[in-house]
Enzyme design. Structure first.
Site, PDB file in Angstrom:
ATOM      1  N   HIS A  32       0.858  -1.184   0.000  1.00  0.00           N
ATOM      2  CA  HIS A  32       0.000   0.000   0.000  1.00  0.00           C
ATOM      3  C   HIS A  32       0.893   1.232   0.000  1.00  0.00           C
ATOM      4  CE1 HIS A  32      -3.758   2.131   1.888  1.00  0.00           C
ATOM      5  NE2 HIS A  32      -3.096   2.943   1.081  1.00  0.00           N
ATOM      6  N   HIS A  47       1.465   4.778  -2.443  1.00  0.00           N
ATOM      7  CA  HIS A  47       1.155   5.637  -3.598  1.00  0.00           C
ATOM      8  C   HIS A  47       2.468   6.277  -4.039  1.00  0.00           C
ATOM      9  CE1 HIS A  47      -3.226   5.464  -2.646  1.00  0.00           C
ATOM     10  NE2 HIS A  47      -2.756   5.297  -1.416  1.00  0.00           N
ATOM     11  N   HIS A  69      -9.313   0.898  -1.674  1.00  0.00           N
ATOM     12  CA  HIS A  69      -9.351   1.557  -0.371  1.00  0.00           C
ATOM     13  C   HIS A  69     -10.792   1.484   0.145  1.00  0.00           C
ATOM     14  CE1 HIS A  69      -5.515   3.229  -1.531  1.00  0.00           C
ATOM     15  NE2 HIS A  69      -5.446   4.042  -0.501  1.00  0.00           N
ATOM     16  N   GLU A 112     -11.277   3.569   5.437  1.00  0.00           N
ATOM     17  CA  GLU A 112     -10.243   4.488   5.967  1.00  0.00           C
ATOM     18  C   GLU A 112     -10.978   5.585   6.726  1.00  0.00           C
ATOM     19  OE1 GLU A 112      -8.084   6.662   2.958  1.00  0.00           O
ATOM     20  OE2 GLU A 112      -6.477   7.257   4.341  1.00  0.00           O
ATOM     21  N   ASP A 129       1.685   3.950   2.762  1.00  0.00           N
ATOM     22  CA  ASP A 129       0.693   4.852   2.160  1.00  0.00           C
ATOM     23  C   ASP A 129       1.364   5.989   1.388  1.00  0.00           C
ATOM     24  OD1 ASP A 129      -1.893   5.490   1.505  1.00  0.00           O
ATOM     25  OD2 ASP A 129      -2.501   6.207   3.481  1.00  0.00           O
TER      26      ASP A 129
HETATM   27  N1  ADE Z   1      -4.396   8.756  -2.277  1.00  0.00           N
HETATM   28  C1  ADE Z   1      -3.187   8.830  -1.751  1.00  0.00           C
HETATM   29  N2  ADE Z   1      -3.198   8.478  -0.462  1.00  0.00           N
HETATM   30  C2  ADE Z   1      -4.476   8.133  -0.165  1.00  0.00           C
HETATM   31  C3  ADE Z   1      -5.137   7.674   0.988  1.00  0.00           C
HETATM   32  N3  ADE Z   1      -4.513   7.474   2.149  1.00  0.00           N
HETATM   33  N4  ADE Z   1      -6.465   7.445   0.918  1.00  0.00           N
HETATM   34  C4  ADE Z   1      -7.111   7.654  -0.216  1.00  0.00           C
HETATM   35  N5  ADE Z   1      -6.539   8.080  -1.333  1.00  0.00           N
HETATM   36  C5  ADE Z   1      -5.227   8.320  -1.317  1.00  0.00           C
HETATM   37 ZN    ZN Z   2      -3.679   4.762   0.367  1.00  0.00          ZN
END
Ligand code: ADE
Ligand code: ZN
Length: 336
Positions: A9, A11, A189, A192, A270
């Site tokens: 996970h 980005h 996702h 969250e 993340d």
């Molecule tokens: N894009 C980048 N980080 C994210 C996150 N934590 N939750 C949703 N979208 C994202």
């Molecule tokens: Zn994320």
């Protein structure tokens, strides 16, 4: 020496450190509205997911060429290697780039240049997961999947990210079905900031094989029982949850409770440039805040490889798992 892990996970745009943002801006003749990297870093204070996303999308302006994307990924691999990462399944957000006039070819081509040789150069094998922005339309997601068709040999799966609340997974059922037909793996996702129903919907309507975050499953015991029974991987990101105020502090993070409930958890980073730590920072700080045992830490590392999309290379998964079993905890990593 950090324990070997798979990063599931992450980005890639969230690995843009302020110094690199300034270097890329200079290379591309852009001026960022911050005096320097320190001033930019000082702006990394968030109230919630949206306040982070605003800055995250703003800073993407510096990513324009294949070189930019390749340099971004290389910078990540260097850090990842030093944090024990052996394998990374990397998210990218093509719609955020296409909207700025940067082509899919530029994004995927640049990232691929770094990924192709990351194992030789950094000892980190890697795959790409293309995310759809859930605050954009399902039609835009479908058009993005179409734009990615010539590049599908370089993409292992799809994901769903961006602003969660008010953008339930069900809207994207069609594009997920189309992606499944193309042989793509599916993650999303969910939970969250959004409610547990979004997790159920990601499983039922999207066929998600892993849930990114999934934190709010704890509000629904029936859902927890299902996730335990099916051993659905939840890719948790503790430092992100604290920075975006999904939890009040690391000490109050439910990671340990989730492990003890039998959930299949992994620890991930993340958007590490924004949230104060890469994968081993997340693991070490969680271990210390939650008093995780060595067995629990090893279980998290094991889970990361078990939950990875290494299906076409079971030999590699077995080799990574053997590295986890052989890992010896030492006082260097802060243990008594
Ligand atoms: N894009 C980048 N980080 C994210 C996150 N934590 N939750 C949703 N979208 C994202
Ligand atoms: Zn994320």
């Amino acid at each position: 020496m950090p324990i070997p892990q798979a990063e599931l996970h992450l980005h890639i745009e969230g690995t843009l450190e302020p110094e690199l943002a300034f270097a890329l801006a200079a290379r591309n003749g852009l001026v960022l509205p911050y005096a320097d990297a320190d001033e930019l870093r000082a702006a990394y204070r968030f109230e919630d997911l949206q306040s982070f996303l605003d800055l995250y999308y703003e800073l993407m302006a510096v990513l324009l060429t294949q070189d930019d994307f390749a340099d971004l990924a290389d910078a990540y691999f260097e850090r990842a290697a030093s944090q024990g990462v052996r394998h990374a399944e990397i998210f990218f957000d093509p719609q955020a780039h296409l909207a700025r006039g940067v082509s899919m070819e530029t994004v995927v081509g640049g990232l691929w240049r770094a990924l192709e040789t990351s194992e030789e150069r950094y000892g980190v094998s890697a795959q790409l997961i293309m995310c759809f922005l859930r605050d954009e339309s399902p039609e835009s997601a479908m058009a993005t999947l179409e734009a990615a068709r010539p590049h599908l040999g370089k993409i292992v799966g799809i994901g769903l990210d961006s602003a969660e609340v008010g953008n339930p997974p069900g809207r994207f059922a069609q594009v997920y079905a189309a992606a499944a037909k193309l042989g793509l793996r599916r993650v999303a996702h969910a939970g969250e900031e959004g409610p547990p129903e979004y997790i159920t919907s990601a499983l039922d309507d999207l066929g998600a094989e892993r849930i990114d975050h999934g934190l709010r499953c704890l509000e629904d015991p029936t859902l927890v029982a299902r996730l335990v029974r099916d051993q659905v991987p939840l890719t948790l990101c503790p430092l992100s949850n604290v920075r975006l105020r999904a939890v009040q502090s690391l000490e109050q993070h439910p990671l340990r409770r989730m492990l003890e409930a039998g959930l299949m958890c992994t620890v991930n980073s993340d958007d590490p440039a924004y949230f104060g730590g890469y994968i081993d920072d997340n693991l070490e700080q969680s271990r210390s805040a939650l008093d995780l045992s060595d067995d629990q830490v090893r279980e998290l590392a094991r889970n990361s490889f078990r939950a990875s999309f290494l299906e076409h290379d079971e030999e590699m998964r077995a080799r990574y798992l053997a590295q986890v079993e052989a890992y010896v905890f030492t006082s260097v990593s802060g243990r008594p």
